[in-house]
Design an enzyme around this catalytic site. Structure first.
Site: not given
Ligand SMILES: Nc1ncnc2c1ncn2[C@@H]1O[C@H](COP(=O)(O)OP(=O)(O)OP(=O)(O)O)[C@@H](O)[C@H]1O
Ligand SMILES: [Mg+2]
Ligand SMILES: *[C@@H]1O[C@H](CO)[C@@H](O)[C@H](O)[C@H]1NC(C)=O
Ligand SMILES: *[C@@H]1O[C@H](CO)[C@@H](O)[C@H](O)[C@H]1NC(C)=O
Ligand SMILES: *[C@@H]1O[C@H](CO)[C@@H](O)[C@H](O)[C@H]1NC(C)=O
Ligand SMILES: *[C@@H]1O[C@H](CO)[C@@H](O)[C@H](O)[C@H]1NC(C)=O
Ligand SMILES: *[C@@H]1O[C@H](CO)[C@@H](O)[C@H](O)[C@H]1NC(C)=O
Ligand SMILES: *[C@@H]1O[C@H](CO)[C@@H](O)[C@H](O)[C@H]1NC(C)=O
Ligand SMILES: *[C@@H]1O[C@H](CO)[C@@H](O)[C@H](O)[C@H]1NC(C)=O
Ligand SMILES: *[C@@H]1O[C@H](CO)[C@@H](O)[C@H](O)[C@H]1NC(C)=O
Ligand SMILES: *[C@@H]1O[C@H](CO)[C@@H](O)[C@H](O)[C@H]1NC(C)=O
Length: 671
Positions: A355, A357-362, A377, A474
């Protein structure tokens, strides 16, 4: 045969009378204009070449060569008398492999023996060795043509002529050259490859030694290069051998004698320059044709492969390059190798993206060694400011372990980017279950209530149970992750902090997600446990209602979920807000409790909000939730409070992203 007639006669005469040459006193003299067939005693590298050159060294390094007149000469009239005058001259040349380097030179020598096997090569020039150099018992006189500067013998330079008695530390020396008829000095380069002539003259009456050098095509200069008084009567043995000694050191020079003459009590006979043998060509001939062709190819291949390896290594280095600073040492155990993360995610390939999010890709990854499933992340972070604090926090956060928190395993830092490694949560984030219909199964009431309790207990741990207060900053559905047993775990805690260190003194960079932001956070930019509680309240409503924190009302206007629920509470239709996807299948009491608790937590006034311990107590049913009427006394008042904080931002709300915006700290009253 280039031996002069007089010398032949001389030899014949003495052989004929069966006398030893040395016995003859005053008349000894000879001249070699070339050495073809000459009777000279050679050892070491010394040879007479086919062309008639006396080659003292042959181009092999660290070797010596000697050439002696075969019979010893008598230097005194009688055993008791002093050494008589004598005169020697020789024509020499030094050929070098390198233009400006050569070693070690040539010496004209008078020695008690023609066996100098104990002498050393290199700087000892085949004359002496470490033990006997300079010892009076050597009884050696030498005129050295020295092409190296040996500091141990106090040589003046690497191009000089010297008079040596018993050792290589010259009693007198002068840099190479000659005086012309007008008395001007002309330098000579001994290793130029030019043919030169040298004269060594001794005046027995006054014990004077003269050494002179000059170009071969010139007559003997009138003024000697060196003129020194040294009584050879105290040095030379009776009889003594005369000859040449030469040696090479690390550089493979070739030392040649082209002609030689000697006379006792008379000037040395003139060497016939015209008859002298020719020097070999300067350039050493290639050893073989095959080698001449193969060598450049081999060299080129070698250089090319070295280049390829270097490029490969440099690229590999760049590929795996990390940023590491001294202060990070203490966080060592929390550090991951970039290489491992790169390999674990197949080079951060798109198919591993979990996924964004605001900080980058996971990305989903598997650590190579432990085979542990992780979520990586990638946070792009250009500024180094705040990084140290953040990494310190990452390290300390890394020690937080709780069943309702996503374990942060460690980090890795590269230029402009930070990589955070978390436990992988196989069931993904909660927002998928709440808002993407069809994609994920609808959560039933029991699951929803359990998730709420899980998140509350995770947040309580951060706020109150751990060593220090950790503000999440957050809280939202996408930061609640479900592990393989469907336990809810709060993730991303503290990450907002990374953007919380303002680069500009007047502004505070604030991070959060619209709809979850407490009004005072928008005004002051200052996060606290109570701003977390506010976001948690919104989260409760989001879970129960199955609606986003900012929703559209019947007229298509954007309104806050909290306001919408509050309005229903006001109209005493609170249960109408419960997610219709539950199809009425829920616990009314619990639903009421959570909805009221959500409103209480998201109260605009911080005083009204409970702390997380209270929240947990309410959820566990240990304490009843206080009546909302006491806090939300005036609904209109509430609406006006909200208007101060939210409305301008609702207009610019972008539902998919985390927003961050600057507030002026002067207005916020400082931090
Ligand atoms: N530890 C993890 N295990 C499995 N999936 C994860 C994990 N961390 C994040 N993800 C997936 O990656 C996506 C993006 O996460 P990310 O934290 O970058 O964005 P966010 O939570 O939508 O926003 P923010 O940047 O405010 O946290 C999440 O919505 C989730 O589906
Ligand atoms: Mg997140
Ligand atoms: C030089 O002489 C030494 C000793 O005689 C010998 O071993 C060596 O092969 C010679 N080198 C050349 C290049 O002829
Ligand atoms: C060289 O000279 C020595 C000494 O005079 C003599 O013994 C020897 O026979 C000579 N050798 C030749 C080949 O003439
Ligand atoms: C050498 O000198 C000694 C005295 O110093 C003397 O007795 C001897 O006869 C001399 N010998 C010759 C050959 O002159
Ligand atoms: C050799 O030395 C001379 C003078 O010492 C200098 O002018 C010349 O450039 C040198 N040549 C090389 C190849 O170093
Ligand atoms: C030279 O002297 C050494 C001993 O100092 C001896 O071993 C060697 O045989 C001698 N060489 C000749 C050619 O006499
Ligand atoms: C000089 O050489 C002799 C004989 O080899 C030796 O006895 C003496 O000790 C040496 N002197 C020095 C100062 O080395
Ligand atoms: C020496 O001086 C004379 C007269 O001054 C001159 O003719 C001659 O060329 C000079 N010789 C050299 C080698 O310079
Ligand atoms: C040595 O040189 C000086 C001039 O410097 C000269 O007077 C003397 O005669 C020379 N001696 C010999 C033996 O050539
Ligand atoms: C050289 O030394 C010998 C013996 O020590 C001495 O008889 C002679 O006078 C000396 N010659 C000179 C020029 O000093």
């Amino acid at each position: 045969m280039k031996i002069t007639l007089s010398f032949l006669l001389h030899i014949l005469l003495f052989h004929g009378f069966n006398l030893v040459l040395a016995v003859s006193a005053s008349n000894d003299q000879f001249v070699f204009s070339g050495f073809s067939g000459a009777n000279v005693t050679l050892d070491g590298t010394a040879t007479v070449t086919a062309g008639g050159l006396l080659e003292l060294t042959n181009g092999t390094t660290q070797l010596k060569g000697h050439a002696f007149f075969p019979a010893p000469l008598s230097f005194r009239r009688s055993l008791n008398s002093t050494v008589q005058s004598f005169s020697a001259s020789f024509v020499f040349a030094i050929l070098t492999t390198y233009p400006n380097l050569s070693c070690h030179g040539i010496a004209f020598v008078i020695a008690p023996s023609n066996n100098l096997s104990t002498a050393l090569a290199a700087q000892y020039m085949g004359l002496t060795n470490i033990d006997n150099n300079g010892n009076m018992s050597n009884r050696i006189f030498a005129a050295e043509i020295d092409t190296m500067q040996n500091v141990e013998f106090q040589d003046i330079n690497n191009n000089h002529v010297g008079v040596d008695i018993n050792g290589l530390h010259s009693v007198e020396s002068h840099y190479a050259g000659y005086y012309d008829e007008n008395g001007s000095f002309h330098n000579m380069n001994l290793i130029s490859g030019d043919v030169m002539q040298a004269w060594v003259d001794y005046d027995g009456d006054i014990a004077q030694i003269n050494v002179t050098i000059g170009p071969v095509d010139m007559s003997k200069p009138g003024r000697p290069l060196i003129s020194t008084i040294s009584n050879l009567s105290n040095v030379l043995m009776e009889p003594s051998f005369i000859g040449f000694s030469s040696a090479t050191g690390p550089i493979n020079s070739r030392h040649f004698i082209l002609g030689w003459s000697f006379s006792m009590n008379k000037p040395a006979p003139t060497i016939d320059i015209a008859k002298l043998p020719k020097l070999p060509r300067l350039a050493p001939k290639p050893q073989s044709k095959a080698l001449a062709i193969l060598l450049p190819i081999a060299t080129a291949t070698f250089i090319l492969s070295v280049g390829i390896v270097v490029v490969f290594l440099v690229r590999r280095r760049q590929r795996y390059a990390e940023l590491r600073e001294d202060w990070e040492d203490e966080f060592g155990p929390h550090r991951f190798a970039y290489k491992d993360l790169l390999h674990g995610t197949d080079g951060f390939s798109d198919k591993h993206i979990l996924g964004e999010g605001g900080f980058g890709r996971v990305y989903k990854g598997i650590l190579p060694k432990s085979k542990l499933e992780v979520a990586v992340k990638r946070v792009s972070h250009e500024s180094r400011q705040g990084m140290k604090e953040f990494v310190a926090e990452v390290a300390s956060i890394g020690r937080i372990r709780h069943r309702n928190l996503v374990q942060l395993l460690g980090y890795c830092r590269r230029k402009g980017e930070l990589l955070l490694v978390y436990d992988y949560m196989s069931n993904g984030s909660l927002d998928r279950y709440l808002h993407y219909e069809g994609n994920k199964p609808v959560l039933d009431w029991v699951q929803k209530f359990q998730i709420i309790k899980d998140v509350a207990s995770g947040l309580l741990y951060l706020h109150e149970k751990w060593d220090k207060v950790v503000i999440h900053r957050d809280i939202k559905a996408s930061n609640v992750l479900l592990d393989k047993e469907m336990n809810a775990r709060l993730g991303d805690f503290g990450l907002a902090r990374l953007y919380d260190h303002g680069t500009d003194a007047h502004t505070t960079h604030m991070v959060g997600t619209m709809g979850y932001l407490a009004p005072e956070l928008i005004h002051t930019g200052k996060a606290s446990t109570l701003t977390d509680v506010f976001a948690f309240g919104t989260f409760l409503l989001e879970v129960i209602c199955g609606q986003r924190p900012i929703k559209e009302d019947a007229h298509g206007n954007q309104i806050l979920l909290v306001d919408w629920v509050l309005e229903h509470w006001h109209n005493e239709s609170l249960l109408d807000t419960v997610d219709p996807r539950l199809q009425g299948d829920y616990n009314v009491e619990e639903a009421c409790l959570v909805l009221k608790l959500g409103l209480l937590c998201s109260h605009p006034s911080t005083n009204a909000r409970p702390c997380m311990q209270q929240v947990v107590d309410y959820l566990e049913g240990d304490t009843p939730v206080p009546e909302l009427t006491s806090t939300y006394q005036n609904f209109n008042e509430l609406a006006s409070m909200r208007n101060k904080g939210f409305d301008p931002y609702i207009m610019s709300y972008n539902p998919s992203s985390t927003v961050s915006f600057d507030t002026v700290s002067d207005l916020s009253g400082g931090r």
